[in-house]
Structure formats: C-alpha cells, structure tokens
Design an enzyme around this catalytic site. Structure first.
Site, PDB file in Angstrom:
ATOM      1  N   GLY A  42      40.516  79.977 -22.504  1.00  0.00           N
ATOM      2  CA  GLY A  42      40.885  81.219 -23.181  1.00  0.00           C
ATOM      3  C   GLY A  42      40.242  82.430 -22.528  1.00  0.00           C
ATOM      4  O   GLY A  42      39.122  82.348 -22.019  1.00  0.00           O
ATOM      5  N   THR A  43      40.943  83.568 -22.546  1.00  0.00           N
ATOM      6  CA  THR A  43      40.400  84.776 -21.893  1.00  0.00           C
ATOM      7  C   THR A  43      40.453  86.017 -22.779  1.00  0.00           C
ATOM      8  O   THR A  43      40.370  87.134 -22.289  1.00  0.00           O
ATOM      9  CB  THR A  43      41.154  85.085 -20.579  1.00  0.00           C
ATOM     10  OG1 THR A  43      42.491  85.465 -20.893  1.00  0.00           O
ATOM     11  CG2 THR A  43      41.139  83.902 -19.625  1.00  0.00           C
ATOM     12  N   ASP A  77      44.776  80.735 -20.153  1.00  0.00           N
ATOM     13  CA  ASP A  77      45.551  81.442 -21.173  1.00  0.00           C
ATOM     14  C   ASP A  77      45.184  82.917 -21.190  1.00  0.00           C
ATOM     15  O   ASP A  77      44.028  83.272 -21.410  1.00  0.00           O
ATOM     16  CB  ASP A  77      45.246  80.835 -22.551  1.00  0.00           C
ATOM     17  CG  ASP A  77      46.082  81.466 -23.641  1.00  0.00           C
ATOM     18  OD1 ASP A  77      47.253  81.075 -23.776  1.00  0.00           O
ATOM     19  OD2 ASP A  77      45.577  82.369 -24.350  1.00  0.00           O
ATOM     20  N   HIS A 144      54.148  86.353 -28.429  1.00  0.00           N
ATOM     21  CA  HIS A 144      52.790  86.303 -28.991  1.00  0.00           C
ATOM     22  C   HIS A 144      52.799  86.184 -30.518  1.00  0.00           C
ATOM     23  O   HIS A 144      52.026  85.426 -31.105  1.00  0.00           O
ATOM     24  CB  HIS A 144      52.024  87.560 -28.552  1.00  0.00           C
ATOM     25  CG  HIS A 144      50.537  87.387 -28.509  1.00  0.00           C
ATOM     26  ND1 HIS A 144      49.742  88.022 -27.582  1.00  0.00           N
ATOM     27  CD2 HIS A 144      49.693  86.663 -29.268  1.00  0.00           C
ATOM     28  CE1 HIS A 144      48.467  87.674 -27.783  1.00  0.00           C
ATOM     29  NE2 HIS A 144      48.427  86.859 -28.805  1.00  0.00           N
ATOM     30  N   SER A 182      54.208  81.707 -30.198  1.00  0.00           N
ATOM     31  CA  SER A 182      52.873  81.632 -30.774  1.00  0.00           C
ATOM     32  C   SER A 182      52.918  82.238 -32.172  1.00  0.00           C
ATOM     33  O   SER A 182      53.649  83.208 -32.406  1.00  0.00           O
ATOM     34  CB  SER A 182      51.889  82.407 -29.889  1.00  0.00           C
ATOM     35  OG  SER A 182      50.590  82.344 -30.422  1.00  0.00           O
ATOM     36  N   ASN A 183      52.153  81.661 -33.076  1.00  0.00           N
ATOM     37  CA  ASN A 183      52.044  82.163 -34.454  1.00  0.00           C
ATOM     38  C   ASN A 183      53.371  82.115 -35.207  1.00  0.00           C
ATOM     39  O   ASN A 183      53.600  82.946 -36.097  1.00  0.00           O
ATOM     40  CB  ASN A 183      51.465  83.582 -34.453  1.00  0.00           C
ATOM     41  CG  ASN A 183      50.062  83.626 -33.882  1.00  0.00           C
ATOM     42  OD1 ASN A 183      49.161  82.975 -34.400  1.00  0.00           O
ATOM     43  ND2 ASN A 183      49.883  84.345 -32.781  1.00  0.00           N
ATOM     44  N   ARG A 240      30.131  83.880 -35.386  1.00  0.00           N
ATOM     45  CA  ARG A 240      31.572  84.142 -35.493  1.00  0.00           C
ATOM     46  C   ARG A 240      32.064  84.004 -36.933  1.00  0.00           C
ATOM     47  O   ARG A 240      33.091  84.555 -37.300  1.00  0.00           O
ATOM     48  CB  ARG A 240      32.327  83.158 -34.583  1.00  0.00           C
ATOM     49  CG  ARG A 240      33.851  83.240 -34.604  1.00  0.00           C
ATOM     50  CD  ARG A 240      34.331  84.314 -33.640  1.00  0.00           C
ATOM     51  NE  ARG A 240      35.778  84.501 -33.665  1.00  0.00           N
ATOM     52  CZ  ARG A 240      36.617  84.007 -32.760  1.00  0.00           C
ATOM     53  NH1 ARG A 240      36.182  83.264 -31.768  1.00  0.00           N
ATOM     54  NH2 ARG A 240      37.913  84.262 -32.832  1.00  0.00           N
ATOM     55  N   ARG A 290      28.412  76.973 -20.951  1.00  0.00           N
ATOM     56  CA  ARG A 290      29.384  76.571 -21.976  1.00  0.00           C
ATOM     57  C   ARG A 290      30.745  76.272 -21.366  1.00  0.00           C
ATOM     58  O   ARG A 290      31.476  75.398 -21.838  1.00  0.00           O
ATOM     59  CB  ARG A 290      29.512  77.679 -23.016  1.00  0.00           C
ATOM     60  CG  ARG A 290      28.255  77.911 -23.801  1.00  0.00           C
ATOM     61  CD  ARG A 290      28.421  79.152 -24.666  1.00  0.00           C
ATOM     62  NE  ARG A 290      27.265  79.391 -25.514  1.00  0.00           N
ATOM     63  CZ  ARG A 290      27.086  80.513 -26.198  1.00  0.00           C
ATOM     64  NH1 ARG A 290      27.990  81.489 -26.113  1.00  0.00           N
ATOM     65  NH2 ARG A 290      26.024  80.653 -26.948  1.00  0.00           N
ATOM     66  N   ILE A 291      31.095  77.026 -20.324  1.00  0.00           N
ATOM     67  CA  ILE A 291      32.375  76.791 -19.644  1.00  0.00           C
ATOM     68  C   ILE A 291      32.399  75.352 -19.125  1.00  0.00           C
ATOM     69  O   ILE A 291      33.374  74.620 -19.328  1.00  0.00           O
ATOM     70  CB  ILE A 291      32.571  77.814 -18.498  1.00  0.00           C
ATOM     71  CG1 ILE A 291      32.727  79.225 -19.073  1.00  0.00           C
ATOM     72  CG2 ILE A 291      33.761  77.437 -17.624  1.00  0.00           C
ATOM     73  CD1 ILE A 291      32.702  80.343 -18.039  1.00  0.00           C
TER      74      ILE A 291
HETATM   75  N1  LIG Z   1      48.041  83.298 -29.644  1.00  0.00           N
HETATM   76  C1  LIG Z   1      47.163  83.997 -30.325  1.00  0.00           C
HETATM   77  O1  LIG Z   1      47.516  84.787 -31.193  1.00  0.00           O
HETATM   78  C2  LIG Z   1      45.700  83.808 -30.039  1.00  0.00           C
HETATM   79  C3  LIG Z   1      44.743  84.240 -30.984  1.00  0.00           C
HETATM   80  C4  LIG Z   1      43.398  84.021 -30.718  1.00  0.00           C
HETATM   81  C5  LIG Z   1      43.007  83.392 -29.540  1.00  0.00           C
HETATM   82  N2  LIG Z   1      43.961  83.007 -28.609  1.00  0.00           N
HETATM   83  C6  LIG Z   1      43.554  82.347 -27.330  1.00  0.00           C
HETATM   84  O2  LIG Z   1      42.672  81.281 -27.627  1.00  0.00           O
HETATM   85  C7  LIG Z   1      41.454  81.457 -26.906  1.00  0.00           C
HETATM   86  C8  LIG Z   1      40.279  80.844 -27.663  1.00  0.00           C
HETATM   87  O3  LIG Z   1      40.135  81.406 -28.942  1.00  0.00           O
HETATM   88  P1  LIG Z   1      38.972  82.437 -29.320  1.00  0.00           P
HETATM   89  O4  LIG Z   1      38.547  83.169 -28.114  1.00  0.00           O
HETATM   90  O5  LIG Z   1      39.476  83.205 -30.480  1.00  0.00           O
HETATM   91  O6  LIG Z   1      37.783  81.532 -29.886  1.00  0.00           O
HETATM   92  P2  LIG Z   1      37.010  80.200 -29.492  1.00  0.00           P
HETATM   93  O7  LIG Z   1      37.365  79.751 -28.114  1.00  0.00           O
HETATM   94  O8  LIG Z   1      37.181  79.249 -30.620  1.00  0.00           O
HETATM   95  O9  LIG Z   1      35.507  80.710 -29.539  1.00  0.00           O
HETATM   96  C9  LIG Z   1      34.979  81.590 -28.587  1.00  0.00           C
HETATM   97  C10 LIG Z   1      33.518  81.886 -28.970  1.00  0.00           C
HETATM   98  O10 LIG Z   1      32.754  80.673 -28.936  1.00  0.00           O
HETATM   99  C11 LIG Z   1      31.638  80.830 -28.072  1.00  0.00           C
HETATM  100  N3  LIG Z   1      31.469  79.530 -27.401  1.00  0.00           N
HETATM  101  C12 LIG Z   1      32.348  78.944 -26.553  1.00  0.00           C
HETATM  102  N4  LIG Z   1      31.916  77.728 -26.170  1.00  0.00           N
HETATM  103  C13 LIG Z   1      30.728  77.533 -26.777  1.00  0.00           C
HETATM  104  C14 LIG Z   1      29.797  76.466 -26.764  1.00  0.00           C
HETATM  105  N5  LIG Z   1      30.044  75.359 -26.059  1.00  0.00           N
HETATM  106  N6  LIG Z   1      28.664  76.590 -27.514  1.00  0.00           N
HETATM  107  C15 LIG Z   1      28.439  77.713 -28.233  1.00  0.00           C
HETATM  108  N7  LIG Z   1      29.291  78.762 -28.279  1.00  0.00           N
HETATM  109  C16 LIG Z   1      30.428  78.667 -27.561  1.00  0.00           C
HETATM  110  C17 LIG Z   1      32.004  81.952 -27.126  1.00  0.00           C
HETATM  111  O11 LIG Z   1      30.852  82.621 -26.679  1.00  0.00           O
HETATM  112  P3  LIG Z   1      30.659  83.197 -25.180  1.00  0.00           P
HETATM  113  O12 LIG Z   1      31.980  83.612 -24.651  1.00  0.00           O
HETATM  114  O13 LIG Z   1      29.728  84.349 -25.380  1.00  0.00           O
HETATM  115  O14 LIG Z   1      30.038  82.078 -24.381  1.00  0.00           O
HETATM  116  C18 LIG Z   1      32.849  82.847 -28.030  1.00  0.00           C
HETATM  117  O15 LIG Z   1      32.011  83.661 -28.826  1.00  0.00           O
HETATM  118  C19 LIG Z   1      41.382  82.977 -26.721  1.00  0.00           C
HETATM  119  O16 LIG Z   1      40.444  83.350 -25.743  1.00  0.00           O
HETATM  120  C20 LIG Z   1      42.816  83.282 -26.378  1.00  0.00           C
HETATM  121  O17 LIG Z   1      43.069  82.953 -25.023  1.00  0.00           O
HETATM  122  C21 LIG Z   1      45.290  83.185 -28.864  1.00  0.00           C
END
Ligand SMILES: NC(=O)c1ccc[n+]([C@@H]2O[C@H](COP(=O)([O-])OP(=O)(O)OC[C@H]3O[C@@H](n4cnc5c(N)ncnc54)[C@H](OP(=O)(O)O)[C@@H]3O)[C@@H](O)[C@H]2O)c1
Ligand SMILES: *[C@@H]1O[C@H](CO)[C@@H](O)[C@H](O)[C@H]1NC(C)=O
Ligand SMILES: *[C@@H]1O[C@H](CO)[C@@H](O)[C@H](O)[C@H]1NC(C)=O
Ligand SMILES: *[C@@H]1O[C@H](CO)[C@@H](O)[C@H](O)[C@H]1NC(C)=O
Ligand SMILES: *[C@@H]1O[C@H](CO)[C@@H](O)[C@H](O)[C@H]1NC(C)=O
Length: 336
Positions: A42-43, A77, A144, A182-183, A240, A290-291
């Site tokens: 995710g980005t 993504d 989206h 999506s959604n 979060r 974490r990546i």
């Molecule tokens: N289609 C849509 O409407 C939609 C909506 C939301 C998201 N998305 C996509 O889904 C992706 C992922 O969702 P998201 O970014 O909302 O949330 P997520 O991936 O569930 O969580 C990201 C958060 O978790 C932290 N994190 C990641 N790995 C970790 C680990 N191993 N240990 C501890 N903390 C960790 C990250 O911190 P750091 O980055 O500071 O390490 C960041 O704060 C997005 O980036 C986007 O590409 C799509």
C-alpha cells in the site's frame, strides 16, 4: 585478528544479510486470465491529524516502494487521489534500471477518482495516471468509489455503470490489463454483473480482523472476483485505533500466544489470517523493518483452532467508514 580480517568478516556478514531469501507471494488467478500476487504494498499515507489527506512532502514513498521491491513485493497499490503515483513510478524505474525487476514482473494498480466518473473521462484520467507513473499500461485499474463528485465535493449523479463502461474502454485499448472496482457493495456489484458484459476481476475493500467481510467474500468467490483487502491492520495498532474501536490491539495475549508459537509478530499473524481467508492484503509501511516483516507470511499456516479464535474478533467494525459521504445516493456501507 587484524583490522583487515575484521572488515572482511563484517563484509561477509553484511552479504549474508543481503542474500536472505526475500518474501515471495504466490500468484492468484484472475477471472480474465491474468494473475495477481497474493500480497501487495500500500502507498496511501493516510489521513493527517487535521482530517485531510497526509501531504506527500518528501521522497519517503519512493524509498518505501524501493525497499518493498527489494524485499520481494511485486504488487503495488496506488491511486490518483493519493498523490503518490510519481514516487511509485520513480521507484519502479530505478529498480528496473538496477536490474532488480522487469516491468512484466510487477503488478501495478491505480484508481480512478470520483471526479472522473463520466464514461468519456475514464481513459483520459487513466492516461494522466500512466504519465505520472511513467508506464505504458497498468496491470489493474479500479473505480475507487461508487460515488461521483465534482472536485469541490458536490455529488453528481453519474451512475457507476456508466463509469464501468469507460473502464471497459480502457481495457480494450490495452491501457489497463485488468479492471475492477473498490468500495462497492453486493447490490452494486450485482448491477455491474447484470448490466454490463465485463465482470470486475477484482473488488478492493477494507478487510481486517474487526471487519472480516464473510458475506462479501462469499459473493465474490461465487462470481470468481478476487478480493483485495485494504487497511489490513484495521485498528490493531494503538496509534491508529479510534477510542471506540473494538479489540484486539497488539498487546492481546491471545494473539501474542499465536505469534510466539510461529516466531512471528502479531502483524504477521494478522496478514496470514487474511491470506487464509482468501484475501489479498496490501499492507502499507514506510518503515524498512516493517516492510520486510509484512511479506514474510508465506512460511507458516494457522490451525483451525487459531483461526476460530481470530474469527471471534469480527465485529463488522470499519476503520475507514467515510461517513462524510453518507448522504450520497451511492454510499455503499451500512448507515448506522
Ligand atoms: N480502496 C480504498 O478506498 C483504500 C482505502 C484505504 C487504503 N487503501 C490501500 O490499502 C493500503 C493499506 O491500508 P492503510 O494504509 O489504510 O493501512 P494499513 O496498511 O492497515 O496500516 C498502515 C499503518 O500500519 C503501520 N504498520 C505497518 N506495518 C506494521 C508492522 N509490521 N508493525 C507495526 N506497524 C505497522 C504503518 O506504519 P508506518 O508506515 O509508519 O511503518 C501505518 O501506520 C493503503 O496504503 C492503500 O494503498 C485503499
Ligand atoms: C520514463 O521511463 C523511461 C524508461 O522507461 C526513462 O528513460 C525516462 O527518463 C522516464 N521519464 C521520466 C520523466 O522519468
Ligand atoms: C461544484 O462544482 C460544480 C461543477 O463545477 C458546480 O456546478 C457547482 O455549483 C459547485 N458547487 C459548489 C457548492 O460550489
Ligand atoms: C484478547 O482477546 C480475547 C479473545 O481471544 C478477548 O477475550 C480479550 O478481551 C482480549 N484482551 C484485550 C486486552 O483486548
Ligand atoms: C449498497 O449501496 C446502495 C447505495 O447506497 C444501497 O442502496 C444498497 O442497499 C447497498 N446494498 C447493500 C447490500 O449493502
């Protein structure tokens, strides 16, 4: 031991680190004959503390995507609205130039924003994304949201079925190899299935331990639509989680016990659980450690008993409810 010997030793240790086998996500078959890696990167930088989108100020997304490709991620993504397409593009170009990957090894997703929902606007919007990414095609282009809005936020009433026709145009032109949404909820997917000749290859929705989406996943399985799970960590991390978000957090003893058993972290156990639900998670991180951690989930398997324990956390709770769009006639979620 001489200093030279010491540095040779240090050099060897560094090399051994570098050649550690990176995570490899097996490929999943899509209904259009293409394949998608079963975990992606995710980005989206998320919401800022002030409520808007976190601004993209430096090159941290580019660095994160480079680290992700080095770690073995092949599925990335992004979306027009994230403002990260240029950085994703630069990272891809660098890793291709370094010989780490070829374009064909990568699966790149972007998304059409709400202000380009007229059928005639889809291909031009996609071309803008391709220009920012410096690519000639996307592997996957998604609508989206089912909601059409002007740039100023006011709704307009273009039906997403019209938008989907524009997506089909993009696929015919070869600008997007696969197309999806999506959604969208079940009613909305069903309208696309009955009213248009091309089935979405992918549905991207929020899926995590608090929102396990059993009904939607079952519907998608029946129709051979792959489910990509966004916000895969949901409210797992204290920083979060909203105050009213249901458990668990990363200090939950039940999850810690499972994680310890496999010498994994709670984050990894959560991603593994989603993979076993048949979902393709797309965790985001800008932190190299974490990546690496988040893709190392293909060397263990949860027991039925452990999955039952994790199932119990499903509370139909959304981390991303986008309640600001609740008045749209196309708002896809329960309005409770
Ligand atoms: N289609 C849509 O409407 C939609 C909506 C939301 C998201 N998305 C996509 O889904 C992706 C992922 O969702 P998201 O970014 O909302 O949330 P997520 O991936 O569930 O969580 C990201 C958060 O978790 C932290 N994190 C990641 N790995 C970790 C680990 N191993 N240990 C501890 N903390 C960790 C990250 O911190 P750091 O980055 O500071 O390490 C960041 O704060 C997005 O980036 C986007 O590409 C799509
Ligand atoms: C786009 O990518 C090509 C290689 O495919 C590269 O030669 C060119 O410099 C890139 N353009 C930009 C604007 O980065
Ligand atoms: C929003 O933008 C649309 C299209 O440009 C315009 O017709 C409408 O009046 C605008 N609404 C507001 C509240 O500014
Ligand atoms: C941890 O998970 C269990 C369920 O397995 C639950 O009963 C308990 O309340 C959770 N503990 C915390 C602190 O959230
Ligand atoms: C899907 O969203 C539409 C538009 O908001 C709504 O009318 C419909 O009831 C929703 N269907 C489901 C299954 O949630």
């Amino acid at each position: 031991m001489t200093l030279t010997r010491l540095s040779v030793l240090a050099f060897l240790v560094i090399c051994t680190e570098a050649v550690t086998r990176p995570g490899v996500a097996p490929l999943v078959q899509l209904n259009d004959g293409k394949q998608i890696p079963s975990l992606g990167f995710g980005t989206w930088l998320g919401f800022s503390k002030e409520g808007g989108l976190e601004p993209v100020v430096d090159d941290k997304v580019q660095r994160a995507v480079e680290a992700a490709i080095d770690a073995g991620y092949r599925h990335i993504d992004t979306a027009a609205i994230y403002d990260t397409e240029e950085q994703v593009g630069k990272a891809i170009q660098n890793k291709i130039a370094e010989g780490v990957v070829a374009r064909e090894d990568l699966f790149i997703t972007s998304k059409l924003w709400n202000d380009r929902h007229a059928q005639k606007d889809v291909v031009p919007a996609l071309k803008e994304s391709l220009a920012k990414l410096n690519l000639t095609y996307l592997d996957l282009y998604l609508i989206h949201w089912p909601i059409a809005q002007y740039a100023n936020g006011t709704y307009y009433d273009t039906d997403y079925v019209e938008t989907w026709k524009g997506m089909i145009d993009a696929q015919v032109l070869g600008l997007a190899r696969s197309i999806g949404v999506s959604n969208f909820n079940i009613t909305q997917l069903d309208r696309l299935l009955t009213m248009t000749p091309v089935k979405p290859a992918v549905l991207q929705v929020e899926v995590n331990i608090n929102l396990q989406q059993a009904e939607l996943i079952k519907f998608c399985k029946e129709h051979d639509i792959a489910v990509v799970g966004y916000t895969p960590f949901g409210s797992l991390f204290h920083n979060r989680a909203a105050p009213d978000a249901p458990p668990p957090r990363t200090d939950n003893q039940t999850l810690l016990k499972i994680a310890d058993k496999y010498h994994k972290t709670i984050a990894q156990v959560n991603l593994r659980y989603l993979v076993e639900l048949g979902v393709i998670p797309i965790p985001k991180s800008v932190t190299p450690k974490r990546i690496n951690e988040n893709i190392e989930v293909f060397d263990f398997q949860l027991t039925q008993n452990e999955k039952d324990l994790m199932k119990a956390f499903d509370k139909n709770y959304r981390t991303i409810p986008v309640t600001m769009w609740i008045d749209s006639p196309y708002y896809p979620f329960n309005k409770k």
